[in-house]
Design an enzyme around this catalytic site. Structure first.
Site, PDB file in Angstrom:
ATOM      1  N   HIS A 295       0.808  -1.254   0.121  1.00 29.62           N
ATOM      2  CA  HIS A 295      -0.009   0.059   0.012  1.00 29.62           C
ATOM      3  C   HIS A 295       0.641   1.264   0.062  1.00 29.62           C
ATOM      4  CE1 HIS A 295      -3.911  -1.653   1.664  1.00 29.62           C
ATOM      5  NE2 HIS A 295      -3.028  -2.759   1.720  1.00 29.62           N
ATOM      6  N   HIS A 338      -2.772  -1.179  12.490  1.00 29.21           N
ATOM      7  CA  HIS A 338      -1.792  -0.114  12.673  1.00 29.21           C
ATOM      8  C   HIS A 338      -2.048   0.593  14.054  1.00 29.21           C
ATOM      9  CE1 HIS A 338      -5.197   1.285  10.326  1.00 29.21           C
ATOM     10  NE2 HIS A 338      -4.810   2.676  10.651  1.00 29.21           N
ATOM     11  N   GLU A 344      -7.517   9.645  14.161  1.00 33.83           N
ATOM     12  CA  GLU A 344      -8.299   9.404  13.207  1.00 33.83           C
ATOM     13  C   GLU A 344      -9.718   9.516  13.540  1.00 33.83           C
ATOM     14  OE1 GLU A 344      -7.235   5.617  11.125  1.00 33.83           O
ATOM     15  OE2 GLU A 344      -5.106   5.637  11.520  1.00 33.83           O
ATOM     16  N   PHE A 353     -16.144   1.458   3.294  1.00 37.67           N
ATOM     17  CA  PHE A 353     -14.720   1.802   3.159  1.00 37.67           C
ATOM     18  C   PHE A 353     -13.909   0.773   2.094  1.00 37.67           C
ATOM     19  CE2 PHE A 353     -15.359   3.519   7.633  1.00 37.67           C
ATOM     20  CZ  PHE A 353     -14.621   4.448   7.570  1.00 37.67           C
ATOM     21  N   HIS A 369     -10.503   6.515  16.078  1.00 42.82           N
ATOM     22  CA  HIS A 369      -9.263   5.807  16.584  1.00 42.82           C
ATOM     23  C   HIS A 369      -8.267   6.793  16.934  1.00 42.82           C
ATOM     24  CE1 HIS A 369     -10.913   2.864  13.357  1.00 42.82           C
ATOM     25  NE2 HIS A 369     -11.450   2.624  14.344  1.00 42.82           N
ATOM     26  N   HIS A 375      -5.808  -0.601  15.902  1.00 41.37           N
ATOM     27  CA  HIS A 375      -7.135  -0.812  14.918  1.00 41.37           C
ATOM     28  C   HIS A 375      -6.664  -1.594  13.664  1.00 41.37           C
ATOM     29  CE1 HIS A 375      -5.822   3.272  14.062  1.00 41.37           C
ATOM     30  NE2 HIS A 375      -6.415   3.084  12.876  1.00 41.37           N
TER      31      HIS A 375
HETATM   32 FE   LIG Z   1      -6.478   3.821  10.945  1.00 42.17          FE
END
Ligand SMILES: [Fe+2]
Length: 440
Positions: A295, A338, A344, A353, A369, A375
């Site tokens: 990513h 992460h 967030e 999402f 978050h 999470h």
């Molecule tokens: Fe996140």
């Protein structure tokens, strides 16, 4: 054509290009040429300036606008503080800082409230009295703010994200129509009122106490990509002339104040400058992504950014997770686990999402978050993602989710604590199974 499909046509015309010097006049000839402060304006207007940066700010970021008004903004009564207003908040004492993950269901639309009265503070950080911090609101409304009402936020820029309905925003610089799929920024101090041409509306408001919202630098991306400056729309001058009294509400130092003013707050017949509200169609966003493996960081989805007082630590990065192709090979394509130093705050406006769809009744939800809280996906989603046969997949066109990354740990209000659905792993610690040592 990469634009959103809207049910409602936008009745207004706009100037285009963010950060350009713009000028506009609702009555031809009312904008003084070359000079800004004629001894006596030819059409009897009062010049007035609003500044968004220090006079000495570098040219690239300097924001000042001259307005030519029927009456000056000083034609007003003293201010009165509204002690019981629900938007009043002392950020130093009224917020709880918790490491839990939180989800809030979408607000039930309140038909009796205006846009401003329908804002509910979820949480934030910092202190507007030192221009440092951020606040997150949900709003729901069903009543127009009357023509005799105006609001401005001296504490910060407002980024408005409707999830339902249409907002017709009258500002000092002109009219803006904001539909689901578009976002609007009202910089601090600029007066506005909101009417609802299609009835009910619901959505989110992000308030940044420091700096101003702007497009991010593009670095190695080059000159084209993400939100292109030519796609931002700036209102053309329009004015409302009345001899009636207007109630002006100000959010100043975290408290609501009101005053009466003579005539309309929206009495600027023409203007020129660099400080103005704007809107943007998220459907025009040009995504950048990994084309082979792994990513890229989600920062490539940044539509707008707002700096904090710390170098390289944005107060707000507003990210769009929208339609695009996922083509990475031999890669865990979904969001990986992460713990980020940036908090967030997120919502799904429609779709889901990325490839994970969200039930329609949760469109307009909010989630938090916090800084460095872990999470990621649930155990069954991880198992599916690890075993699926990979092929190029298209995130559908109706996918519109946003993510706000902020350098601040976010405290939540009592309302938010009472109305949240905690979403940590639960007493079974998320049901994750051990796979190590592998038998393969
Ligand atoms: Fe996140």
């Amino acid at each position: 054509m990469p634009v959103s499909k809207f049910d409602v046509e936008d009745p207004f015309q706009y100037l285009t290009s963010l950060n350009s010097y713009h000028e506009s006049e609702a009555v031809p000839g009312t904008l003084p040429q070359s000079h800004s402060l004629p001894q006596r304006h030819d059409h009897g207007l009062y010049p007035e300036r609003i500044s968004g940066t220090a006079f000495t700010a570098k040219r690239a970021v300097n924001k000042q606008t001259f307005l030519y008004r029927i009456l000056p903004s000083t034609a007003q009564s003293p201010w009165t503080q509204v002690d019981s207003h629900p938007l009043n908040c002392d950020f130093r004492t009224d917020l709880q800082f918790l490491p839990d993950q939180f989800v809030w269901p979408p607000l039930k639309v309140d038909r009796s409230r205006t846009f401003v009265d329908g804002m509910v503070l979820i949480g934030g950080a910092g202190d507007p009295t030192v221009k440092n911090g951020v606040a997150y609101y949900n709003y729901s409304c069903g009543v127009d703010m009357g023509k005799d009402k105006a609001f401005y936020d001296a504490d910060g820029d407002l980024l408005i994200v409707p999830q339902l309905g249409v907002l017709e925003v009258q500002t000092e610089m002109g009219m803006i129509c904001v539909r689901m799929g578009e976002i609007c920024v009202i910089p601090r101090g600029i007066r506005f009122r909101v009417s609802l041409p299609s009835g009910l509306s619901r959505g989110h408001v992000i308030e940044a106490f420091s700096g101003h919202f702007d497009v991010p630098e593009l670095g190695a991306i080059g000159t084209l990509g993400l939100a292109n400056v030519r796609d931002f729309e700036i209102p053309k001058a329009s004015y409302y002339d009345t001899e009636e009294t207007t109630e002006v509400m100000s959010k100043f130092g975290g408290k609501i104040h009101t005053a009466k003013m003579k005539g309309s707050a929206f009495n600027a017949v023409s203007w020129h400058g660099t400080y103005y509200p704007f809107k943007y169609d998220l459907g025009k966003f040009m995504p950048i992504g990994s084309t082979l493996y792994d990513h890229q960081d989600p920062s490539v989805f940044t539509v707008l950014t707002c700096p904090s007082d710390k170098p390289d630590c944005p107060a707000v990065d507003f990210l769009l997770l929208g339609p695009r192709w996922l083509v990475m090979e031999n890669t865990f394509q979904l969001p990986y686990f992460h713990r980020n130093t940036m908090s967030e705050f997120s919502s799904v406006l429609s779709g889901g999402f990325d490839l994970a769809t969200v039930p329609k009744q949760m469109y307009g939800m909010s989630a938090l978050h916090n800084n460095l809280s872990p999470h990621g996906l649930e155990a069954h989603e991880v198992d599916e993602a690890m075993s699926k046969k990979l092929k190029p997949e298209r995130v559908p066109d109706d996918t519109k989710a946003f993510l706000v990354e902020s350098c601040y740990p976010i405290g939540i209000t009592d309302w938010a604590a009472k109305n949240a659905i905690p979403s940590n792993g639960g007493e079974n610690f998320g049901n994750f199974k051990r796979h190590f040592p592998s038998k393969i």
